[in-house]
Design a protein around this motif. Sequence first.
Motif, PDB file in Angstrom:
ATOM      1  N   ASN A 191      32.218 -55.105 -23.527  1.00 12.32           N
ATOM      2  CA  ASN A 191      30.878 -55.041 -22.945  1.00 12.32           C
ATOM      3  C   ASN A 191      30.528 -53.610 -22.567  1.00 12.32           C
ATOM      4  OD1 ASN A 191      28.459 -56.060 -22.137  1.00 12.32           O
ATOM      5  ND2 ASN A 191      29.249 -57.350 -20.504  1.00 12.32           N
ATOM      6  N   SER A 192      29.255 -53.324 -22.610  1.00 10.47           N
ATOM      7  CA  SER A 192      28.723 -52.051 -22.146  1.00 10.47           C
ATOM      8  C   SER A 192      27.383 -52.367 -21.497  1.00 10.47           C
ATOM      9  CB  SER A 192      28.545 -51.078 -23.316  1.00 10.47           C
ATOM     10  OG  SER A 192      28.051 -49.839 -22.863  1.00 10.47           O
ATOM     11  N   TYR A 193      27.276 -52.152 -20.204  1.00  9.13           N
ATOM     12  CA  TYR A 193      26.091 -52.628 -19.503  1.00  9.13           C
ATOM     13  C   TYR A 193      25.744 -51.744 -18.305  1.00  9.13           C
ATOM     14  CZ  TYR A 193      29.684 -54.540 -16.410  1.00  9.13           C
ATOM     15  OH  TYR A 193      30.762 -54.676 -15.583  1.00  9.13           O
ATOM     16  N   ILE A 194      24.525 -51.955 -17.820  1.00 11.22           N
ATOM     17  CA  ILE A 194      24.037 -51.205 -16.665  1.00 11.22           C
ATOM     18  C   ILE A 194      23.877 -52.156 -15.491  1.00 11.22           C
ATOM     19  CG2 ILE A 194      22.102 -49.903 -15.712  1.00 11.22           C
ATOM     20  CD1 ILE A 194      21.580 -48.811 -18.488  1.00 11.22           C
ATOM     21  N   GLU A 195      24.456 -51.806 -14.377  1.00  9.01           N
ATOM     22  CA  GLU A 195      24.267 -52.574 -13.149  1.00  9.01           C
ATOM     23  C   GLU A 195      23.051 -51.997 -12.428  1.00  9.01           C
ATOM     24  OE1 GLU A 195      27.792 -52.607 -10.779  1.00  9.01           O
ATOM     25  OE2 GLU A 195      28.722 -54.203 -11.943  1.00  9.01           O
ATOM     26  N   ALA A 196      21.888 -52.478 -12.832  1.00  7.78           N
ATOM     27  CA  ALA A 196      20.652 -51.971 -12.236  1.00  7.78           C
ATOM     28  C   ALA A 196      20.559 -52.391 -10.774  1.00  7.78           C
ATOM     29  CB  ALA A 196      19.449 -52.499 -13.015  1.00  7.78           C
ATOM     30  N   ARG A 197      20.044 -51.511  -9.953  1.00  3.78           N
ATOM     31  CA  ARG A 197      19.862 -51.838  -8.527  1.00  3.78           C
ATOM     32  C   ARG A 197      18.560 -52.601  -8.363  1.00  3.78           C
ATOM     33  NH1 ARG A 197      22.340 -49.540  -4.382  1.00  3.78           N
ATOM     34  NH2 ARG A 197      20.425 -49.256  -3.202  1.00  3.78           N
ATOM     35  N   THR A 198      18.682 -53.816  -7.833  1.00  2.00           N
ATOM     36  CA  THR A 198      17.510 -54.667  -7.644  1.00  2.00           C
ATOM     37  C   THR A 198      17.362 -55.029  -6.177  1.00  2.00           C
ATOM     38  OG1 THR A 198      17.773 -55.612  -9.862  1.00  2.00           O
ATOM     39  CG2 THR A 198      16.382 -56.825  -8.320  1.00  2.00           C
ATOM     40  N   PHE A 199      16.159 -54.845  -5.655  1.00  2.00           N
ATOM     41  CA  PHE A 199      15.843 -55.233  -4.290  1.00  2.00           C
ATOM     42  C   PHE A 199      14.893 -56.424  -4.351  1.00  2.00           C
ATOM     43  CE2 PHE A 199      16.895 -50.799  -4.270  1.00  2.00           C
ATOM     44  CZ  PHE A 199      17.606 -50.583  -3.106  1.00  2.00           C
ATOM     45  N   ASN A 200      15.269 -57.526  -3.715  1.00  2.00           N
ATOM     46  CA  ASN A 200      14.332 -58.646  -3.660  1.00  2.00           C
ATOM     47  C   ASN A 200      13.454 -58.524  -2.429  1.00  2.00           C
ATOM     48  OD1 ASN A 200      15.758 -59.711  -1.402  1.00  2.00           O
ATOM     49  ND2 ASN A 200      17.207 -60.700  -2.772  1.00  2.00           N
ATOM     50  N   SER A 201      12.500 -59.433  -2.296  1.00  2.00           N
ATOM     51  CA  SER A 201      11.506 -59.325  -1.226  1.00  2.00           C
ATOM     52  C   SER A 201      12.143 -59.378   0.153  1.00  2.00           C
ATOM     53  CB  SER A 201      10.464 -60.433  -1.360  1.00  2.00           C
ATOM     54  OG  SER A 201      11.091 -61.706  -1.352  1.00  2.00           O
ATOM     55  N   LEU A 202      13.195 -60.167   0.332  1.00  2.00           N
ATOM     56  CA  LEU A 202      13.823 -60.284   1.634  1.00  2.00           C
ATOM     57  C   LEU A 202      14.484 -58.977   2.052  1.00  2.00           C
ATOM     58  CD1 LEU A 202      15.491 -63.813   1.356  1.00  2.00           C
ATOM     59  CD2 LEU A 202      13.383 -63.197   2.555  1.00  2.00           C
ATOM     60  N   MET A 203      14.943 -58.204   1.063  1.00  2.00           N
ATOM     61  CA  MET A 203      15.677 -56.981   1.363  1.00  2.00           C
ATOM     62  C   MET A 203      14.771 -55.853   1.849  1.00  2.00           C
ATOM     63  SD  MET A 203      18.418 -56.997  -1.764  1.00  2.00           S
ATOM     64  CE  MET A 203      19.209 -55.467  -1.297  1.00  2.00           C
ATOM     65  N   TYR A 204      13.509 -55.913   1.485  1.00  2.00           N
ATOM     66  CA  TYR A 204      12.664 -54.799   1.905  1.00  2.00           C
ATOM     67  C   TYR A 204      11.332 -55.251   2.490  1.00  2.00           C
ATOM     68  CZ  TYR A 204      10.305 -55.500  -2.566  1.00  2.00           C
ATOM     69  OH  TYR A 204       9.631 -56.038  -3.632  1.00  2.00           O
ATOM     70  N   ALA A 205      11.255 -56.502   2.890  1.00  2.00           N
ATOM     71  CA  ALA A 205      10.003 -56.995   3.475  1.00  2.00           C
ATOM     72  C   ALA A 205       9.614 -56.184   4.709  1.00  2.00           C
ATOM     73  CB  ALA A 205      10.144 -58.472   3.850  1.00  2.00           C
ATOM     74  N   LYS A 206      10.608 -55.851   5.545  1.00  2.00           N
ATOM     75  CA  LYS A 206      10.328 -55.066   6.743  1.00  2.00           C
ATOM     76  C   LYS A 206       9.903 -53.653   6.385  1.00  2.00           C
ATOM     77  CE  LYS A 206      13.374 -57.658   9.821  1.00  2.00           C
ATOM     78  NZ  LYS A 206      14.551 -57.592  10.727  1.00  2.00           N
ATOM     79  N   SER A 207      10.486 -53.134   5.290  1.00  2.00           N
ATOM     80  CA  SER A 207      10.131 -51.777   4.862  1.00  2.00           C
ATOM     81  C   SER A 207       8.675 -51.702   4.451  1.00  2.00           C
ATOM     82  CB  SER A 207      11.026 -51.354   3.692  1.00  2.00           C
ATOM     83  OG  SER A 207      12.360 -51.276   4.097  1.00  2.00           O
ATOM     84  N   ALA A 208       8.182 -52.780   3.827  1.00  2.00           N
ATOM     85  CA  ALA A 208       6.795 -52.792   3.378  1.00  2.00           C
ATOM     86  C   ALA A 208       5.850 -52.686   4.556  1.00  2.00           C
ATOM     87  CB  ALA A 208       6.518 -54.069   2.583  1.00  2.00           C
ATOM     88  N   ASP A 209       6.247 -53.229   5.723  1.00  2.00           N
ATOM     89  CA  ASP A 209       5.398 -53.145   6.909  1.00  2.00           C
ATOM     90  C   ASP A 209       5.199 -51.707   7.350  1.00  2.00           C
ATOM     91  OD1 ASP A 209       5.235 -55.862   6.948  1.00  2.00           O
ATOM     92  OD2 ASP A 209       6.879 -56.142   8.375  1.00  2.00           O
ATOM     93  N   ALA A 210       6.123 -50.841   6.939  1.00  2.00           N
ATOM     94  CA  ALA A 210       6.024 -49.431   7.335  1.00  2.00           C
ATOM     95  C   ALA A 210       4.840 -48.746   6.699  1.00  2.00           C
ATOM     96  CB  ALA A 210       7.314 -48.688   6.970  1.00  2.00           C
ATOM     97  N   GLY A 211       4.259 -49.376   5.670  1.00  2.00           N
ATOM     98  CA  GLY A 211       3.108 -48.784   5.014  1.00  2.00           C
ATOM     99  C   GLY A 211       1.864 -48.812   5.879  1.00  2.00           C
ATOM    100  N   ILE A 212       1.906 -49.620   6.941  1.00  2.00           N
ATOM    101  CA  ILE A 212       0.769 -49.717   7.842  1.00  2.00           C
ATOM    102  C   ILE A 212       0.661 -48.421   8.648  1.00  2.00           C
ATOM    103  CG2 ILE A 212      -0.189 -50.990   9.798  1.00  2.00           C
ATOM    104  CD1 ILE A 212       1.354 -53.430   8.823  1.00  2.00           C
ATOM    105  N   GLY A 213      -0.535 -47.921   8.754  1.00  2.00           N
ATOM    106  CA  GLY A 213      -0.745 -46.733   9.559  1.00  2.00           C
ATOM    107  C   GLY A 213      -0.473 -45.444   8.820  1.00  2.00           C
ATOM    108  N   GLY A 214      -0.455 -45.514   7.488  1.00  2.00           N
ATOM    109  CA  GLY A 214      -0.320 -44.295   6.704  1.00  2.00           C
ATOM    110  C   GLY A 214       1.094 -43.826   6.493  1.00  2.00           C
ATOM    111  N   VAL A 215       2.081 -44.616   6.931  1.00  2.00           N
ATOM    112  CA  VAL A 215       3.474 -44.242   6.712  1.00  2.00           C
ATOM    113  C   VAL A 215       3.999 -44.968   5.491  1.00  2.00           C
ATOM    114  CG1 VAL A 215       5.779 -44.179   7.723  1.00  2.00           C
ATOM    115  CG2 VAL A 215       3.775 -43.932   9.197  1.00  2.00           C
ATOM    116  N   SER A 216       4.567 -44.236   4.547  1.00  2.00           N
ATOM    117  CA  SER A 216       5.039 -44.842   3.307  1.00  2.00           C
ATOM    118  C   SER A 216       6.250 -45.735   3.535  1.00  2.00           C
ATOM    119  CB  SER A 216       5.421 -43.752   2.298  1.00  2.00           C
ATOM    120  OG  SER A 216       4.275 -43.026   1.915  1.00  2.00           O
ATOM    121  N   SER A 217       6.336 -46.799   2.740  1.00  2.00           N
ATOM    122  CA  SER A 217       7.488 -47.702   2.801  1.00  2.00           C
ATOM    123  C   SER A 217       8.738 -46.939   2.377  1.00  2.00           C
ATOM    124  CB  SER A 217       7.261 -48.892   1.861  1.00  2.00           C
ATOM    125  OG  SER A 217       6.052 -49.555   2.179  1.00  2.00           O
ATOM    126  N   PRO A 218       9.787 -46.920   3.199  1.00  2.00           N
ATOM    127  CA  PRO A 218      10.991 -46.143   2.875  1.00  2.00           C
ATOM    128  C   PRO A 218      11.878 -46.867   1.870  1.00  2.00           C
ATOM    129  CG  PRO A 218      11.271 -47.241   4.980  1.00  2.00           C
ATOM    130  CD  PRO A 218       9.877 -47.563   4.517  1.00  2.00           C
TER     131      PRO A 218
END
Length: 237
Positions: A191-218
């Motif tokens: 085999n030869s494969y790539i372990e792509a990094r995947t973030f699901n919604s639960l993993m960064y839902a709180k980060s998305a809230d950071a977009g409020i107030g002009g601060v980018s989601s980290p």
Amino acid sequence: MRKFKILGLMTVFCLLLSCSMAFAQEVRTISVDGTSVIKTMPDQATINISIENTAKDAKEASAKNAIVMNRIQKDILALSITKDKIKTTNYNLYPVYNRKDNGTQEITGYNVSNQITVTVDNIDLVSTVIDTAINAGANSVNSIEFGLKDSQSFKDKALVQAINNAKRKADIIASTLGKNVTNVVNVNSNNSYIEARTFNSLMYAKSADAGIGGVSSPIQAGDISVKANVSIVFEIN
């Protein structure tokens, strides 16, 4: 007649002796596995975004959804992301039922879910794309997958390293036994494969809230791994 029988027996004996010698000279081999792991920073991301809404009738639900989705795509295109990088991946329209006390069901409205994927070739824009989509009306960022544009070249490089790893192991084993590696009998590229990094919604839902107030989601991409495995049978003498 007896002379012919003796010749025949001698012929059979010679054949048996020849087979025995061939068996004794059977090729000696060693089997080894080779592995390789290449860690590198991703240079591409795929973001899955969706808008879901409900209305009393199907036409109204569909129209409201279309308005929001068009706004989302328009704002994302304004980030210098080309149209071919935005694709619709799922669209569902279905009735919403309410069960009555008598056991019957009635339609109380219609739900529409529209999902798109946005491919971003500039990792620094990932947070901006997420914030832009949310500000435009998206109510779900389902996943982010970080990968590589030229994934095949990394797979090839990992495979070469895995083969070299197997060869090095074979040389060490053979030299320790007082032998030499002389040939390759069989190769199996597992085999030869790539372990792509995947973030699901639960993993960064709180980060998305950071977009409020002009601060980018980290959102931090981190390294991804490219792996390869091979099994090789070497001949030694």
